[in-house]
Design a protein around this motif. Structure first.
Motif, PDB file in Angstrom:
ATOM      1  N   ALA A 133       0.828  -1.212   0.000  1.00  0.00           N
ATOM      2  CA  ALA A 133       0.000   0.000   0.000  1.00  0.00           C
ATOM      3  C   ALA A 133       0.862   1.261   0.000  1.00  0.00           C
ATOM      4  N   LEU A 134       2.028   1.191   0.622  1.00  0.00           N
ATOM      5  CA  LEU A 134       2.920   2.346   0.712  1.00  0.00           C
ATOM      6  C   LEU A 134       3.996   2.354  -0.373  1.00  0.00           C
ATOM      7  N   ASN A 135       3.943   1.331  -1.272  1.00  0.00           N
ATOM      8  CA  ASN A 135       4.968   1.193  -2.312  1.00  0.00           C
ATOM      9  C   ASN A 135       6.365   1.136  -1.699  1.00  0.00           C
ATOM     10  N   TYR A 136       6.469   0.392  -0.602  1.00  0.00           N
ATOM     11  CA  TYR A 136       7.743   0.282   0.104  1.00  0.00           C
ATOM     12  C   TYR A 136       8.545  -0.897  -0.441  1.00  0.00           C
ATOM     13  N   VAL A 137       9.802  -0.632  -0.793  1.00  0.00           N
ATOM     14  CA  VAL A 137      10.726  -1.675  -1.236  1.00  0.00           C
ATOM     15  C   VAL A 137      11.878  -1.724  -0.245  1.00  0.00           C
ATOM     16  N   PRO A 138      12.138  -2.883   0.394  1.00  0.00           N
ATOM     17  CA  PRO A 138      13.229  -2.956   1.386  1.00  0.00           C
ATOM     18  C   PRO A 138      14.574  -2.624   0.757  1.00  0.00           C
ATOM     19  N   SER A 139      15.388  -1.909   1.491  1.00  0.00           N
ATOM     20  CA  SER A 139      16.753  -1.592   1.051  1.00  0.00           C
ATOM     21  C   SER A 139      17.658  -2.773   1.330  1.00  0.00           C
ATOM     22  N   GLU A 140      18.299  -3.278   0.297  1.00  0.00           N
ATOM     23  CA  GLU A 140      19.228  -4.395   0.498  1.00  0.00           C
ATOM     24  C   GLU A 140      20.389  -3.978   1.392  1.00  0.00           C
ATOM     25  N   ALA A 141      20.855  -2.757   1.222  1.00  0.00           N
ATOM     26  CA  ALA A 141      21.958  -2.287   2.062  1.00  0.00           C
ATOM     27  C   ALA A 141      21.528  -2.206   3.516  1.00  0.00           C
ATOM     28  N   GLY A 142      20.319  -1.678   3.733  1.00  0.00           N
ATOM     29  CA  GLY A 142      19.819  -1.572   5.101  1.00  0.00           C
ATOM     30  C   GLY A 142      19.597  -2.933   5.717  1.00  0.00           C
ATOM     31  N   ARG A 143      19.074  -3.847   4.919  1.00  0.00           N
ATOM     32  CA  ARG A 143      18.848  -5.198   5.416  1.00  0.00           C
ATOM     33  C   ARG A 143      20.168  -5.850   5.807  1.00  0.00           C
ATOM     34  N   THR A 144      21.208  -5.630   5.014  1.00  0.00           N
ATOM     35  CA  THR A 144      22.509  -6.208   5.316  1.00  0.00           C
ATOM     36  C   THR A 144      23.059  -5.654   6.624  1.00  0.00           C
ATOM     37  N   LEU A 145      22.894  -4.345   6.830  1.00  0.00           N
ATOM     38  CA  LEU A 145      23.397  -3.739   8.055  1.00  0.00           C
ATOM     39  C   LEU A 145      22.665  -4.256   9.281  1.00  0.00           C
ATOM     40  N   SER A 146      21.353  -4.424   9.163  1.00  0.00           N
ATOM     41  CA  SER A 146      20.567  -4.828  10.327  1.00  0.00           C
ATOM     42  C   SER A 146      20.697  -6.310  10.639  1.00  0.00           C
ATOM     43  N   THR A 147      20.874  -7.144   9.621  1.00  0.00           N
ATOM     44  CA  THR A 147      20.921  -8.589   9.855  1.00  0.00           C
ATOM     45  C   THR A 147      22.339  -9.143   9.774  1.00  0.00           C
ATOM     46  N   ARG A 148      23.289  -8.332   9.255  1.00  0.00           N
ATOM     47  CA  ARG A 148      24.645  -8.791   8.989  1.00  0.00           C
ATOM     48  C   ARG A 148      24.648  -9.967   8.010  1.00  0.00           C
ATOM     49  N   ALA A 149      23.617 -10.038   7.174  1.00  0.00           N
ATOM     50  CA  ALA A 149      23.527 -11.072   6.143  1.00  0.00           C
ATOM     51  C   ALA A 149      23.383 -10.398   4.794  1.00  0.00           C
ATOM     52  N   THR A 150      24.142 -10.859   3.810  1.00  0.00           N
ATOM     53  CA  THR A 150      24.099 -10.246   2.484  1.00  0.00           C
ATOM     54  C   THR A 150      23.204 -11.001   1.524  1.00  0.00           C
ATOM     55  N   ARG A 151      22.872 -12.261   1.871  1.00  0.00           N
ATOM     56  CA  ARG A 151      22.116 -13.157   0.976  1.00  0.00           C
ATOM     57  C   ARG A 151      22.875 -13.387  -0.316  1.00  0.00           C
ATOM     58  N   ARG A 152      24.190 -13.309  -0.258  1.00  0.00           N
ATOM     59  CA  ARG A 152      25.029 -13.602  -1.428  1.00  0.00           C
ATOM     60  C   ARG A 152      25.986 -14.742  -1.092  1.00  0.00           C
ATOM     61  N   VAL A 153      26.225 -15.595  -2.080  1.00  0.00           N
ATOM     62  CA  VAL A 153      27.109 -16.744  -1.918  1.00  0.00           C
ATOM     63  C   VAL A 153      28.148 -16.729  -3.035  1.00  0.00           C
ATOM     64  N   GLY A 154      29.395 -16.913  -2.681  1.00  0.00           N
ATOM     65  CA  GLY A 154      30.451 -16.997  -3.682  1.00  0.00           C
ATOM     66  C   GLY A 154      30.677 -18.433  -4.125  1.00  0.00           C
ATOM     67  N   VAL A 155      30.936 -18.620  -5.406  1.00  0.00           N
ATOM     68  CA  VAL A 155      31.241 -19.942  -5.961  1.00  0.00           C
ATOM     69  C   VAL A 155      32.579 -19.845  -6.669  1.00  0.00           C
ATOM     70  N   ILE A 156      33.540 -20.639  -6.197  1.00  0.00           N
ATOM     71  CA  ILE A 156      34.890 -20.584  -6.759  1.00  0.00           C
ATOM     72  C   ILE A 156      35.095 -21.728  -7.738  1.00  0.00           C
ATOM     73  N   VAL A 157      35.411 -21.380  -8.976  1.00  0.00           N
ATOM     74  CA  VAL A 157      35.679 -22.362 -10.032  1.00  0.00           C
ATOM     75  C   VAL A 157      36.982 -21.965 -10.712  1.00  0.00           C
ATOM     76  N   THR A 158      37.907 -22.894 -10.793  1.00  0.00           N
ATOM     77  CA  THR A 158      39.212 -22.572 -11.371  1.00  0.00           C
ATOM     78  C   THR A 158      39.395 -23.126 -12.780  1.00  0.00           C
ATOM     79  N   ASP A 159      38.346 -23.735 -13.346  1.00  0.00           N
ATOM     80  CA  ASP A 159      38.500 -24.360 -14.665  1.00  0.00           C
ATOM     81  C   ASP A 159      37.209 -24.244 -15.467  1.00  0.00           C
ATOM     82  N   LEU A 160      36.888 -23.034 -15.904  1.00  0.00           N
ATOM     83  CA  LEU A 160      35.656 -22.823 -16.667  1.00  0.00           C
ATOM     84  C   LEU A 160      35.724 -23.400 -18.073  1.00  0.00           C
ATOM     85  N   THR A 161      36.916 -23.763 -18.556  1.00  0.00           N
ATOM     86  CA  THR A 161      37.018 -24.359 -19.892  1.00  0.00           C
ATOM     87  C   THR A 161      36.536 -25.803 -19.898  1.00  0.00           C
TER      88      THR A 161
END
Length: 332
Positions: free
Chosen positions: A43-71
């Protein structure tokens, strides 16, 4: 001033922390409250701020994947389902590509920009897992692990798959057998070779070192290995390859040398990549569920991030099966 979570809280009649939890579908918030908060946000057209969410929860919801041989064509077939499963669990995937684990700068992984890491191309001598452990970064192994107790890993029954191939070759009457295995500093290379050797030994069949080649899990390893194997006093009648990509290199080397597969030479791979079933190859191989291998890793990592695992480690092992196609035959 723009609309913020406090405005949503006032409209929904709840606290601001409840708004944050409800909008990320925290199960501690009842379904009715979650729906009420989401209606207020809409109703308020509110979209959560990802930066704010990260600061408040200390969670980024991002995961790194390491691959050394994409060929290597193997990796796209596990990266895509890994991305999809992580996405379904609410995480974004960041692909990190380097020539080796050692080249991955520690700062890239420990700058608080991600919640966890998937290690897809780890070698047994890599120092990266110990660095991550020391700094408290959750991680899991995908496909390869270290082979040590305490790993969190989604892997294949490599030893069992190697045994399947050995038993099949022995049943077909092959006694002069060669192996073109993966690198010795990978658990996939070691375990597939170990299972193969053990099953051959149980059948009274030897695998001398002059009929063994080890190298990277790539086409050139197979293509370069076969000519030397064929020049031996007793040329092999069968070759077990550490993966399908090596096996395709062996098939092409056989074609270049005028060796008929499977009449003169049986060739067997491992992994059952989609290309193994192409009519041009019709490669006999060992199958495991590539998609489930990745999905298991994604779910395990999220459980590590949320501390829903046994701290002693968890190793998820997928079964293997022999897939007969057109590159194997009885010994002549």
């Amino acid at each position: 001033m723009g609309i913020n979570s406090h405005d949503v809280a006032r409209l929904a009649g709840v606290s601001q922390p409840t708004v944050s939890r409800a909008l990320r579908d925290d199960p501690r918030v009842s379904q009715a409250t979650r729906e009420k908060v989401k209606r207020a946000a809409q109703a308020l057209n509110y979209v959560p701020s990802e930066a704010g969410r990260t600061l408040s929860t200390r969670a980024t919801r991002r995961v790194g994947v390491i691959v050394t041989d994409l060929t290597n064509p193997f990796y796209p077939h596990i990266i895509a389902p890994l991305h999809d499963e992580l996405s379904s669990l609410g995480y974004r995937m960041m692909l990190i590509t380097e020539r080796s684990d050692e080249a991955v700068a520690e700062e890239k992984l420990l700058d608080q920009s991600m919640d966890g890491v998937v290690l897809a191309t780890t070698t047994t001598d890599s120092r990266l897992p110990a660095q991550l452990e020391r700094r408290g970064m959750p991680y899991v192994f995908l496909n390869r692990d270290t082979g040590r107790a305490g790993d969190f890993a989604s892997v294949v029954d490599n030893e069992g798959g190697g045994r399947l191939v050995a038993r099949e070759l022995v049943s077909l009457g092959h006694r002069h057998i060669a192996g073109v295995f993966g690198a010795a500093n990978t658990t996939t290379g070691r375990e597939r070779e170990m299972g193969f050797r053990l099953a051959l030994a149980e059948a009274g069949v030897g695998l001398p070192e002059d009929r063994v080649v080890r190298g990277a899990f790539e086409y050139d390893t197979g293509y370069r290995a076969l000519p030397a194997l064929l020049e031996a006093d007793e040329a092999p009648t069968a070759v077990f390859c550490g993966n399908d990509v090596i096996a395709i290199g062996v098939l092409n080397a056989a074609l270049a040398a005028g060796v008929k597969v499977p009449d003169d030479l049986t060739v067997i791979g491992f992994d059952d990549l989609p290309m193994a079933a192409w009519e041009v190859f019709r490669l006999t191989t060992v199958r495991h569920d590539l998609r489930e291998l990745s999905r298991q890793a994604a779910r395990l990592l999220v459980r590590r991030i949320t501390k829903d695992v046994d701290p002693a480690g968890e190793r998820l092992v997928l079964r293997t099966e022999f897939v007969p196609r057109a590159t194997h035959a009885r010994a002549g």
